[in-house]
Design an enzyme around this catalytic site. Structure first.
Site, short mmCIF file in Angstrom:
data_model
loop_
_atom_site.label_atom_id
_atom_site.label_comp_id
_atom_site.label_asym_id
_atom_site.label_seq_id
_atom_site.Cartn_x
_atom_site.Cartn_y
_atom_site.Cartn_z
N GLU A 39 0.82 -1.23 0.00
CA GLU A 39 0.00 0.00 0.00
C GLU A 39 0.85 1.27 0.00
O GLU A 39 0.74 2.15 0.85
CB GLU A 39 -0.98 -0.05 1.20
CG GLU A 39 -1.83 -1.31 1.13
CD GLU A 39 -2.68 -1.57 2.37
OE1 GLU A 39 -2.72 -0.72 3.27
OE2 GLU A 39 -3.31 -2.65 2.43
N GLU A 84 -5.53 -10.92 -1.67
CA GLU A 84 -6.34 -10.79 -0.44
C GLU A 84 -7.84 -10.78 -0.73
O GLU A 84 -8.61 -10.08 -0.14
CB GLU A 84 -5.95 -9.50 0.32
CG GLU A 84 -4.47 -9.41 0.63
CD GLU A 84 -4.10 -8.20 1.45
OE1 GLU A 84 -5.00 -7.58 2.03
OE2 GLU A 84 -2.90 -7.86 1.54
O1 G3I Z 1 -3.05 -9.61 18.79
C1 G3I Z 1 -3.49 -8.39 19.39
C2 G3I Z 1 -4.18 -8.66 20.70
O2 G3I Z 1 -3.21 -9.19 21.61
C3 G3I Z 1 -4.76 -7.36 21.26
O3 G3I Z 1 -5.47 -7.63 22.45
C4 G3I Z 1 -5.71 -6.76 20.22
C5 G3I Z 1 -6.32 -5.47 20.73
O4 G3I Z 1 -5.73 -4.35 20.11
O5 G3I Z 1 -4.98 -6.50 19.01
C6 G3I Z 1 -4.49 -7.73 18.45
O6 G3I Z 1 -3.77 -7.43 17.26
C7 G3I Z 1 -4.62 -7.11 16.17
C8 G3I Z 1 -4.25 -8.03 14.99
O7 G3I Z 1 -5.01 -7.67 13.82
C9 G3I Z 1 -4.52 -9.50 15.31
O8 G3I Z 1 -5.93 -9.66 15.44
C10 G3I Z 1 -4.34 -5.65 15.80
O9 G3I Z 1 -4.81 -4.82 16.83
C11 G3I Z 1 -5.08 -5.33 14.51
O10 G3I Z 1 -4.67 -4.02 14.07
C12 G3I Z 1 -4.69 -6.34 13.42
O11 G3I Z 1 -5.47 -6.03 12.28
C13 G3I Z 1 -4.96 -6.62 11.07
C14 G3I Z 1 -4.63 -5.47 10.09
O12 G3I Z 1 -4.25 -6.00 8.82
C15 G3I Z 1 -3.48 -4.62 10.60
O13 G3I Z 1 -2.32 -5.41 10.67
C16 G3I Z 1 -6.06 -7.50 10.47
O14 G3I Z 1 -6.21 -8.65 11.31
C17 G3I Z 1 -5.65 -7.96 9.08
O15 G3I Z 1 -6.73 -8.67 8.46
C18 G3I Z 1 -5.32 -6.75 8.21
O16 G3I Z 1 -4.87 -7.21 6.98
C19 G3I Z 1 -4.58 -6.19 6.00
C20 G3I Z 1 -3.38 -6.64 5.19
O17 G3I Z 1 -2.28 -6.87 6.05
C21 G3I Z 1 -3.04 -5.60 4.12
N1 G3I Z 1 -4.21 -5.33 3.28
C22 G3I Z 1 -5.42 -4.93 4.02
C23 G3I Z 1 -5.77 -6.01 5.04
C24 G3I Z 1 -7.06 -5.66 5.76
O18 G3I Z 1 -6.88 -4.44 6.47
#
Ligand code: G3I
Length: 327
Positions: free
Chosen positions: A128, A243
Site C-alpha cells: 500500500e 487478499e
Molecule cells: O493480537 C493483538 C491482541 O493481543 C490485542 O489484544 C488486540 C487489541 O488491540 O490487538 C491484536 O492485534 C490485532 C491483529 O489484527 C490480530 O488480530 C491488531 O490490533 C489489529 O490491528 C490487526 O489487524 C490486522 C490489520 O491487517 C493490521 O495489521 C487484520 O487482522 C488484518 O486482516 C489486516 O490485513 C490487512 C493486510 O495486512 C493488508 N491489506 C489490508 C488487510 C485488511 O486491512
C-alpha cells in the site's frame, strides 16, 4: 466434513488463504488449509509489530511454525510484508531521521528475508505505497518511511530484499484498483507511474499484488482493471490476487443470497484480470467467514459492536470456491 468437494480447487490457478497461526490448532481449520490451499500467507505474524516488536529483537517462532506447516503439507508460504505504513511497533513509529529510517528498514529486511532465503519465494516487499486518494503532487501514502526517506524508500526496500535473496519474487501489493470511482482511476494511474519509474531505473520488481478487497455494493470496473493489468503485464510484471474477499458485511442475508453476491463480485474481478492474463495465485483474506477481519476492523472504525458475519459452515462461501475453480 467440508461443504464442497475437494475437487472444487482442481483449477489451474493455485488457491490459498491468509492464515491465523493460532487457528491451526483447530483441526477443522487446519484440515481446510491442508485440503484447499496451495499457497498461504500469515495474516499478521510477518508484520513489523509481530516480527520486531522490540527494536533489534526478532520473534521468528510463529513464522517458523507456519513455514514448517507449509513445507510439511507441500504448501507455499508467501511473505507479507516488509514495508508498510501500518502494523509498526511504537519504536518504529518514533523513528525520527532519514539515517535511522534507512538503517532500520535495511536491517529489518536483511534479517527477515535473509532468514528465509530460498524458503519463502515471494514477498510483499512494500504494501500500500500509494495514497488512498492520490494527487499528481502527492501520490504516495504517508508513512514513517515516506516522511524520512521520501518515495526512495520503495526502491531501497526492493533493492535490499533483492540483495538478501536474489531468487525471491519481489511484489508491490495494493488495493481498491477495481472500484468504479475517480479515486480508483487516480490510484491506478499513480501506481502505474510509480512502477514505470522503478522499472526505468532497473529496480528489481517482479510482480504486482492486487489485494481484491471487493465491495458488495458496487460492481467491479472491469475495463479499468483489464487495462490496468494489461499495462502491468506489458512491463513484464506478474499478477497476483493476494487478499480476495468481499468486505461489505451489509450484504443481504440469508447466506445463500450473500454467497451468490460474493461469487458474482469475485467472478467479475477474476474475469476482468483473466481476460488479459492468468494470475499466478488467488488468495482469499481468510479461510472462512468465521475468520474474516471485516467485522472487527469496520466496527472499530464505525464504532458499531463487532457484528458476527452470517456464518457458512466454517468455510469460504461455496459459490466463491466454485468461481475460483472455474477461473
Ligand atoms: O493480537 C493483538 C491482541 O493481543 C490485542 O489484544 C488486540 C487489541 O488491540 O490487538 C491484536 O492485534 C490485532 C491483529 O489484527 C490480530 O488480530 C491488531 O490490533 C489489529 O490491528 C490487526 O489487524 C490486522 C490489520 O491487517 C493490521 O495489521 C487484520 O487482522 C488484518 O486482516 C489486516 O490485513 C490487512 C493486510 O495486512 C493488508 N491489506 C489490508 C488487510 C485488511 O486491512
Amino acid at each position: 466434513a467440508t461443504p464442497f468437494a475437494a475437487d472444487a480447487l482442481s483449477g489451474a490457478v493455485p488457491y490459498g488463504a491468509a492464515i491465523r497461526i493460532d487457528e491451526l490448532a483447530d483441526i477443522l481449520y487446519s484440515e481446510a488449509v491442508r485440503t484447499y490451499c496451495k499457497v498461504i500467507v500469515a495474516e499478521g505474524a510477518m508484520k513489523w509489530s509481530d516480527l520486531q516488536a522490540v527494536r533489534g529483537s526478532f520473534t521468528f517462532e510463529p513464522t517458523d511454525t507456519l513455514l514448517a506447516f507449509a513445507q510439511d503439507n507441500d504448501i507455499e508460504l508467501r511473505g507479507h510484508t516488509l514495508a508498510w505504513y501500518a502494523a509498526l511497533p511504537e519504536w518504529a513509529e518514533r523513528i525520527s531521521s532519514a539515517e535511522e529510517a534507512r538503517t532500520e528498514l535495511v536491517h529489518h529486511i536483511d534479517t527477515v528475508v535473509g532468514r528465509y532465503k530460498g524458503r519463502i519465494r515471494s514477498w510483499d516487499v512494500v504494501n500500500e505505497a500509494i495514497a488512498e486518494d492520490p494527487t499528481p503532487d502527492a501520490p504516495y501514502r504517508d508513512s514513517v518511511w515516506l516522511r524520512h526517506l521520501g518515495p526512495d524508500y520503495i526502491e531501497l526496500a526492493l533493492r535490499t530484499a533483492s540483495e538478501a535473496d536474489s531468487s525471491a519474487q519481489l511484489v508491490l501489493n495494493d488495493y481498491e484498483f477495481e472500484q468504479p470511482t475517480d479515486q480508483a482511476r487516480a490510484k491506478r494511474k499513480a501506481f502505474l507511474d510509480m512502477v514505470r519509474g522503478l522499472k526505468s531505473r532497473n529496480v528489481p520488481l517482479h510482480a504486482i499484488g492486487l489485494q481484491g478487497h471487493l465491495r458488495g455494493e458496487s460492481a467491479v470496473d472491469s475495463p479499468g482493471i483489464s487495462s490496468f493489468v494489461a499495462e502491468l503485464s506489458a512491463l513484464g510484471l506478474g499478477i497476483l490476487v493476494t487478499e480476495l474477499d468481499v468486505i461489505d458485511d451489509q450484504l443481504p442475508g440469508p447466506i445463500e443470497e450473500r454467497d451468490k453476491l460474493i461469487a458474482a463480485r469475485a467472478r467479475e474481478f477474476l474475469s476482468a484480470i483473466g481476460s488479459v492474463v492468468r494470475p499466478e495465485i488467488v488468495v482469499t483474506w481468510g479461510v472462512s467467514d468465521q475468520h474474516t477481519w471485516v467485522p472487527i476492523w469496520f466496527s472499530r472504525q464505525d464504532g458499531l459492536p463487532n457484528r458476527p458475519l452470517p456464518l457458512d459452515e466454517n468455510y469460504q462461501p461455496k459459490e466463491l470456491m466454485r468461481v475460483i475453480q472455474d477461473f
